[in-house]
Design a protein around this motif. Structure first.
Motif, PDB file in Angstrom:
ATOM      1  N   LYS A 102       0.805  -1.223   0.000  1.00 44.00           N
ATOM      2  CA  LYS A 102       0.000   0.000   0.000  1.00 44.00           C
ATOM      3  C   LYS A 102       0.841   1.278   0.000  1.00 44.00           C
ATOM      4  O   LYS A 102       0.293   2.376   0.128  1.00 44.00           O
ATOM      5  CB  LYS A 102      -0.954   0.008   1.194  1.00 44.00           C
ATOM      6  N   ALA A 103       2.130   1.139  -0.172  1.00 42.40           N
ATOM      7  CA  ALA A 103       2.989   2.323  -0.229  1.00 42.40           C
ATOM      8  C   ALA A 103       4.135   2.072  -1.201  1.00 42.40           C
ATOM      9  O   ALA A 103       4.516   0.919  -1.469  1.00 42.40           O
ATOM     10  CB  ALA A 103       3.529   2.675   1.155  1.00 42.40           C
ATOM     11  N   ILE A 104       4.668   3.157  -1.745  1.00 40.88           N
ATOM     12  CA  ILE A 104       5.871   3.113  -2.587  1.00 40.88           C
ATOM     13  C   ILE A 104       6.881   4.075  -1.984  1.00 40.88           C
ATOM     14  O   ILE A 104       6.558   5.226  -1.675  1.00 40.88           O
ATOM     15  CB  ILE A 104       5.582   3.542  -4.040  1.00 40.88           C
ATOM     16  N   VAL A 105       8.098   3.586  -1.808  1.00 42.29           N
ATOM     17  CA  VAL A 105       9.176   4.415  -1.282  1.00 42.29           C
ATOM     18  C   VAL A 105      10.153   4.713  -2.415  1.00 42.29           C
ATOM     19  O   VAL A 105      10.714   3.792  -3.022  1.00 42.29           O
ATOM     20  CB  VAL A 105       9.901   3.723  -0.115  1.00 42.29           C
ATOM     21  N   PHE A 106      10.335   5.997  -2.716  1.00 37.66           N
ATOM     22  CA  PHE A 106      11.232   6.436  -3.773  1.00 37.66           C
ATOM     23  C   PHE A 106      12.516   7.004  -3.172  1.00 37.66           C
ATOM     24  O   PHE A 106      12.451   7.874  -2.288  1.00 37.66           O
ATOM     25  CB  PHE A 106      10.573   7.528  -4.622  1.00 37.66           C
ATOM     26  N   THR A 107      13.646   6.522  -3.648  1.00 37.17           N
ATOM     27  CA  THR A 107      14.932   7.111  -3.286  1.00 37.17           C
ATOM     28  C   THR A 107      15.306   8.101  -4.382  1.00 37.17           C
ATOM     29  O   THR A 107      15.534   7.712  -5.533  1.00 37.17           O
ATOM     30  CB  THR A 107      16.024   6.038  -3.161  1.00 37.17           C
ATOM     31  N   LEU A 108      15.324   9.378  -4.044  1.00 33.92           N
ATOM     32  CA  LEU A 108      15.532  10.427  -5.036  1.00 33.92           C
ATOM     33  C   LEU A 108      17.007  10.597  -5.375  1.00 33.92           C
ATOM     34  O   LEU A 108      17.889  10.286  -4.566  1.00 33.92           O
ATOM     35  CB  LEU A 108      14.962  11.756  -4.516  1.00 33.92           C
ATOM     36  N   ASP A 109      17.263  11.105  -6.573  1.00 31.36           N
ATOM     37  CA  ASP A 109      18.629  11.379  -7.023  1.00 31.36           C
ATOM     38  C   ASP A 109      19.130  12.631  -6.306  1.00 31.36           C
ATOM     39  O   ASP A 109      18.569  13.718  -6.464  1.00 31.36           O
ATOM     40  CB  ASP A 109      18.638  11.589  -8.539  1.00 31.36           C
ATOM     41  N   LYS A 110      20.217  12.491  -5.526  1.00 36.42           N
ATOM     42  CA  LYS A 110      20.741  13.608  -4.741  1.00 36.42           C
ATOM     43  C   LYS A 110      21.341  14.712  -5.608  1.00 36.42           C
ATOM     44  O   LYS A 110      21.572  15.829  -5.136  1.00 36.42           O
ATOM     45  CB  LYS A 110      21.788  13.110  -3.732  1.00 36.42           C
ATOM     46  N   ASP A 111      21.616  14.407  -6.874  1.00 40.93           N
ATOM     47  CA  ASP A 111      22.210  15.406  -7.768  1.00 40.93           C
ATOM     48  C   ASP A 111      21.154  16.253  -8.484  1.00 40.93           C
ATOM     49  O   ASP A 111      21.504  17.215  -9.176  1.00 40.93           O
ATOM     50  CB  ASP A 111      23.094  14.726  -8.814  1.00 40.93           C
ATOM     51  N   ALA A 112      19.886  15.894  -8.340  1.00 40.64           N
ATOM     52  CA  ALA A 112      18.829  16.646  -9.013  1.00 40.64           C
ATOM     53  C   ALA A 112      18.703  18.037  -8.390  1.00 40.64           C
ATOM     54  O   ALA A 112      18.717  18.182  -7.166  1.00 40.64           O
ATOM     55  CB  ALA A 112      17.507  15.901  -8.925  1.00 40.64           C
ATOM     56  N   ALA A 113      18.591  19.053  -9.253  1.00 43.91           N
ATOM     57  CA  ALA A 113      18.492  20.428  -8.761  1.00 43.91           C
ATOM     58  C   ALA A 113      17.584  21.251  -9.667  1.00 43.91           C
ATOM     59  O   ALA A 113      17.473  20.983 -10.874  1.00 43.91           O
ATOM     60  CB  ALA A 113      19.872  21.071  -8.687  1.00 43.91           C
ATOM     61  N   PHE A 114      16.939  22.241  -9.093  1.00 46.90           N
ATOM     62  CA  PHE A 114      16.144  23.175  -9.879  1.00 46.90           C
ATOM     63  C   PHE A 114      17.079  24.102 -10.658  1.00 46.90           C
ATOM     64  O   PHE A 114      18.281  24.190 -10.364  1.00 46.90           O
ATOM     65  CB  PHE A 114      15.217  23.981  -8.972  1.00 46.90           C
ATOM     66  N   HIS A 115      16.538  24.775 -11.620  1.00 46.49           N
ATOM     67  CA  HIS A 115      17.345  25.616 -12.493  1.00 46.49           C
ATOM     68  C   HIS A 115      17.948  26.820 -11.780  1.00 46.49           C
ATOM     69  O   HIS A 115      18.852  27.467 -12.308  1.00 46.49           O
ATOM     70  CB  HIS A 115      16.506  26.067 -13.689  1.00 46.49           C
ATOM     71  N   ASP A 116      17.466  27.117 -10.562  1.00 47.99           N
ATOM     72  CA  ASP A 116      18.078  28.193  -9.766  1.00 47.99           C
ATOM     73  C   ASP A 116      19.176  27.662  -8.861  1.00 47.99           C
ATOM     74  O   ASP A 116      19.747  28.412  -8.055  1.00 47.99           O
ATOM     75  CB  ASP A 116      17.020  28.934  -8.950  1.00 47.99           C
ATOM     76  N   GLY A 117      19.481  26.353  -8.965  1.00 43.98           N
ATOM     77  CA  GLY A 117      20.553  25.747  -8.174  1.00 43.98           C
ATOM     78  C   GLY A 117      20.092  25.071  -6.906  1.00 43.98           C
ATOM     79  O   GLY A 117      20.877  24.355  -6.264  1.00 43.98           O
ATOM     80  N   THR A 118      18.843  25.245  -6.500  1.00 39.25           N
ATOM     81  CA  THR A 118      18.320  24.624  -5.286  1.00 39.25           C
ATOM     82  C   THR A 118      18.135  23.118  -5.483  1.00 39.25           C
ATOM     83  O   THR A 118      17.567  22.686  -6.484  1.00 39.25           O
ATOM     84  CB  THR A 118      16.969  25.252  -4.892  1.00 39.25           C
ATOM     85  N   LYS A 119      18.602  22.326  -4.532  1.00 38.42           N
ATOM     86  CA  LYS A 119      18.466  20.874  -4.621  1.00 38.42           C
ATOM     87  C   LYS A 119      16.989  20.464  -4.577  1.00 38.42           C
ATOM     88  O   LYS A 119      16.193  21.047  -3.841  1.00 38.42           O
ATOM     89  CB  LYS A 119      19.210  20.187  -3.465  1.00 38.42           C
ATOM     90  N   VAL A 120      16.643  19.449  -5.375  1.00 34.94           N
ATOM     91  CA  VAL A 120      15.286  18.877  -5.329  1.00 34.94           C
ATOM     92  C   VAL A 120      15.245  17.879  -4.184  1.00 34.94           C
ATOM     93  O   VAL A 120      16.036  16.925  -4.149  1.00 34.94           O
ATOM     94  CB  VAL A 120      14.927  18.170  -6.644  1.00 34.94           C
TER      95      VAL A 120
END
Length: 535
Positions: A102-120
Motif C-alpha cells: 500500500k505504499a511506494i518508497v522512492f529514493t531520489l537522485d541527490k544530484d537533481a536540482a532546480f534551475h536556480d541551483g536549489t536541490k530537489v
C-alpha cells in the motif's frame, strides 16, 4: 504522396519556413567576421504540430500530449518510461513497495536540482502534491493523485485527513495509497502527469492564484532544459540544463516551433528542422518520400496507437445490435486501408504480447451473422450518427459501407477532435471513431471509461464493470490478476460497449543531425534529450 510532389511542397514551403526559422539552425563552427558568441550556439530546431495550453504542468485544459511533451523538458519526473512499460531512473534512483503493497518508497537522485541551483528534495515533492490536491487551487489533472490516502475520487485532499505523501528524509519520498499498488504500474500510468514544482519559489502565491500566477510566464523547473522565452501558441526557446543529473544535453538551445502537421516532413527534408515530435513519425504512404531524401526510417517495436469504434450504449441499448455492429466490420480491410502493414486487428484494448493479452481469435467478421442477429434485436432500421474527424472521413465511409451491407444505416458527421469527444460524452452521437496511445497495463483503457465521472459509453448500469475493474486494480498477484482480467475481457466481449479495431505501430524518420534520440519513448510523452547530441 510521391517524391516529386514532396519536392514541390518542399520548394513552396522552404521560403516561408526559412523565414520562420532563420537564425535558429546555425551550428557551432569556425568563427567568421561578424559572428558573435550567440550565433555560434548549437541549436536543435524542433517541430510540433500543436501548441501547449500553458507552462504550468498542472493546468493543461486539454490534457494534451503536446503539452506533456513540453513539460517533460522543463520539469522533472520520477521515472523515464519505455514503450514496453520498462521504468528507468530519472528524478528517482530507485523505488520499492512497502506496507504490504500500500505504499511506494522512492529514493531520489541527490544530484537533481532546480534551475536556480536549489536541490530537489522529498519535501519539494510532498509540497507539490499538497498544492496540487488543495481544494482551493484550480489545478487540473489532480486525478493523478486519486488513490493516495487523504484524497477523494477526484484526487482532491479531504479536510482533516492525512495526505499520503511523506518526506521520510531529504531524499526519500513515501507515497501511501488506500489500496495495494504495484510501483512500476503506478509509474507507467501516472508518470506523464507527475512533475515536481519549485515550491520554495511559490510560497507567496496563494492556492487560488497558483495556476494563473505570473511565475508560469518564466517558469523554473528541474528538467533537462531551462526556459528562455515564449511566443504563446507559436514558439518556445529552451536552453540545455548543463547540470541535469542524468547528463548534459549535447546542444545549447532548443527552438520549438508550432507548424502544420503536413509541413513537418517537408521542413525536415529542407533542413529547417532537426527533429519533430512525436518520434518523427511518418505515414507508410510518405515513407518513400523520406527515404528518397536520404533519411533512415525505422519501425517501432511496440504498438503506439489503438483504434476503436465508440458506441453510445444509451441509444444503441440492445446488446445484440452492438454485437451485430462488431460482426459487420471487416477489421482486416479497415486496418489495411488505414495503417497498411503496420497494424494488427484486435478484439481487445489490451496491448498484444503482455501477460494479460490473449491470442487474437479468428476474425469476427461475419456479415451474415450480423444480419441474423439484427432480425431478433429490436433494430427498427433507424439511422445512427457516426462521428469522425476529417482525417478519418475515408475510414468512416468504409465503416458505413460495412454496416450498410449488414442492414445498419449510418450518417457520417465530420467534426474536430474536441467536438467529437465532448459531443460523444454528451450523447450527441451514436458512434465515433477514436484512437488512443496504449500502454502495457491491462486497465489502461477501460478504467477511465467505466466510472461515474466519465461514463464515456453511457452504460446504464456500471456495477459489473466497476466491480471487476476494482478487483483487478487491487490484486497484486499476477496469476490471480490474469484470471480477473480474463473475466473482465469475457464480459466486455459479451456486452460489446465499444468495438476494438486494431493496434498500429509507428514509423520514425531518424534525424540526420541529432543522434541519441529514443524515438519510440516519445509516445509516452518523455524524450531523452539529455542523451541527444547535435552533430
Amino acid at each position: 504522396m510521391n517524391f516529386k510532389k514532396a519536392a514541390a511542397l518542399l520548394l513552396a514551403g522552404t521560403l516561408s519556413l526559412g523565414l520562420l526559422l532563420s537564425g535558429c539552425g546555425q551550428d557551432k563552427g569556425a568563427e567568421t567576421p561578424g559572428q558573435t558568441e550567440e550565433t555560434q550556439k548549437v541549436n536543435v530546431n524542433y517541430g510540433i504540430s500543436n501548441g501547449w495550453d500553458s507552462l504550468m504542468p498542472y493546468y493543461t485544459v486539454s490534457g494534451s500530449n503536446y503539452s506533456r511533451i513540453i513539460y517533460d523538458k522543463i520539469y522533472d519526473r520520477l521515472a523515464y518510461i519505455q514503450p514496453d512499460g520498462t521504468c528507468l531512473p530519472r528524478g528517482a534512483e530507485k523505488w520499492e513497495s512497502a506496507d504490504n503493497g500500500k505504499a511506494i518508497v522512492f529514493t531520489l537522485d541527490k544530484d537533481a536540482a532546480f534551475h536556480d541551483g536549489t536541490k530537489v528534495t522529498a519535501q519539494h515533492w510532498v509540497e507539490t502534491i499538497q498544492r496540487v490536491t488543495d481544494p482551493a487551487s484550480q489545478t487540473l489533472g489532480r486525478t493523478t493523485f486519486a488513490g493516495l490516502t487523504g484524497t477523494d475520487d477526484t484526487g482532491t485532499a479531504v479536510a482533516g485527513e492525512k495526505l499520503g505523501a511523506e518526506a521520510v528524509d531529504d531524499y526519500t519520498l513515501k507515497l501511501t495509497f488506500d489500496h495495494p499498488v504495484i510501483p512500476e504500474e503506478f509509474l507507467v500510468d501516472k508518470s506523464r502527469d507527475l512533475y515536481v514544482l519549485p515550491t520554495h519559489l511559490l510560497k507567496d502565491i496563494s492556492a487560488e492564484e497558483l495556476v494563473k500566477a505570473d511565475f508560469w510566464q518564466k517558469p523554473v523547473g528541474s528538467g533537462p532544459c531551462k526556459f528562455v522565452s515564449e511566443v504563446s501558441g507559436s514558439s518556445l526557446v529552451l536552453e540545455a540544463n548543463k547540470d541535469y543529473q542524468l547528463g548534459a544535453p549535447g546542444f545549447d538551445t532548443m527552438i520549438i516551433t508550432v507548424m502544420d502537421k503536413a509541413n513537418l516532413l517537408t521542413a525536415l527534408i529542407a533542413g529547417d528542422l532537426d527533429y519533430y515530435t512525436f518520434g518523427g513519425t511518418v505515414s507508410e504512404e510518405n515513407r518513400p518520400v523520406a527515404e528518397q531524401a536520404g533519411f533512415t526510417v525505422s519501425e517501432g517495436t511496440v504498438p503506439n496507437i489503438f483504434y476503436e469504434l465508440m458506441l453510445n450504449n444509451e441509444t444503441i441499448s440492445e446488446r445484440a445490435v452492438r454485437q451485430a455492429i462488431n460482426m459487420a466490420l471487416d477489421k482486416e480491410l479497415l486496418c489495411q486501408q488505414t495503417t497498411g502493414t503496420l497494424g494488427s486487428v484486435t478484439n481487445s484494448s489490451i496491448l498484444p504480447d503482455t501477460p494479460y493479452s490473449q491470442p487474437m481469435t479468428a476474425g469476427s467478421y461475419d456479415p451474415q451473422g450480423a444480419i441474423n442477429l439484427l432480425k431478433d434485436s429490436g433494430y427498427q432500421g433507424q439511422t445512427y450518427t457516426l462521428a469522425c474527424t476529417s482525417a478519418r472521413s475515408s475510414l468512416a465511409a468504409l465503416i458505413q459501407q460495412n454496416l450498410e451491407e449488414a442492414g445498419i444505416k449510418t450518417e457520417i458527421q465530420t467534426v474536430d477532435s474536441s467536438t467529437l469527444f465532448s459531443g460523444f460524452s454528451d450523447g450527441k452521437y451514436d458512434m465515433a471513431i477514436a484512437s488512443h496511445t496504449p500502454n502495457s497495463l491491462p486497465l489502461w483503457f477501460v478504467s477511465s471509461r467505466f466510472n461515474q465521472d466519465n461514463n464515456m459509453f453511457r452504460v446504464a448500469d456500471l456495477k459489473n464493470y466497476t466491480t471487476l475493474i476494482g478487483a483487478i486494480g487491487q490484486e497484486t498477484n499476477e496469476k490471480a490478476r490474469i484470471a480477473l482480467v480474463d473475466e473482465l475481457e469475457a464480459y466486455l466481449s459479451q456486452e460489446m460497449p465499444f468495438v476494438p479495431l486494431w493496434f498500429g505501430k509507428a514509423l520514425h524518420v531518424q534525424s540526420k543531425t541529432v543522434s541519441g534520440i529514443d524515438y519510440a519513448a516519445a509516445s509516452y510523452c518523455n524524450e531523452n534529450v539529455w542523451q541527444w547530441e547535435k552533430k
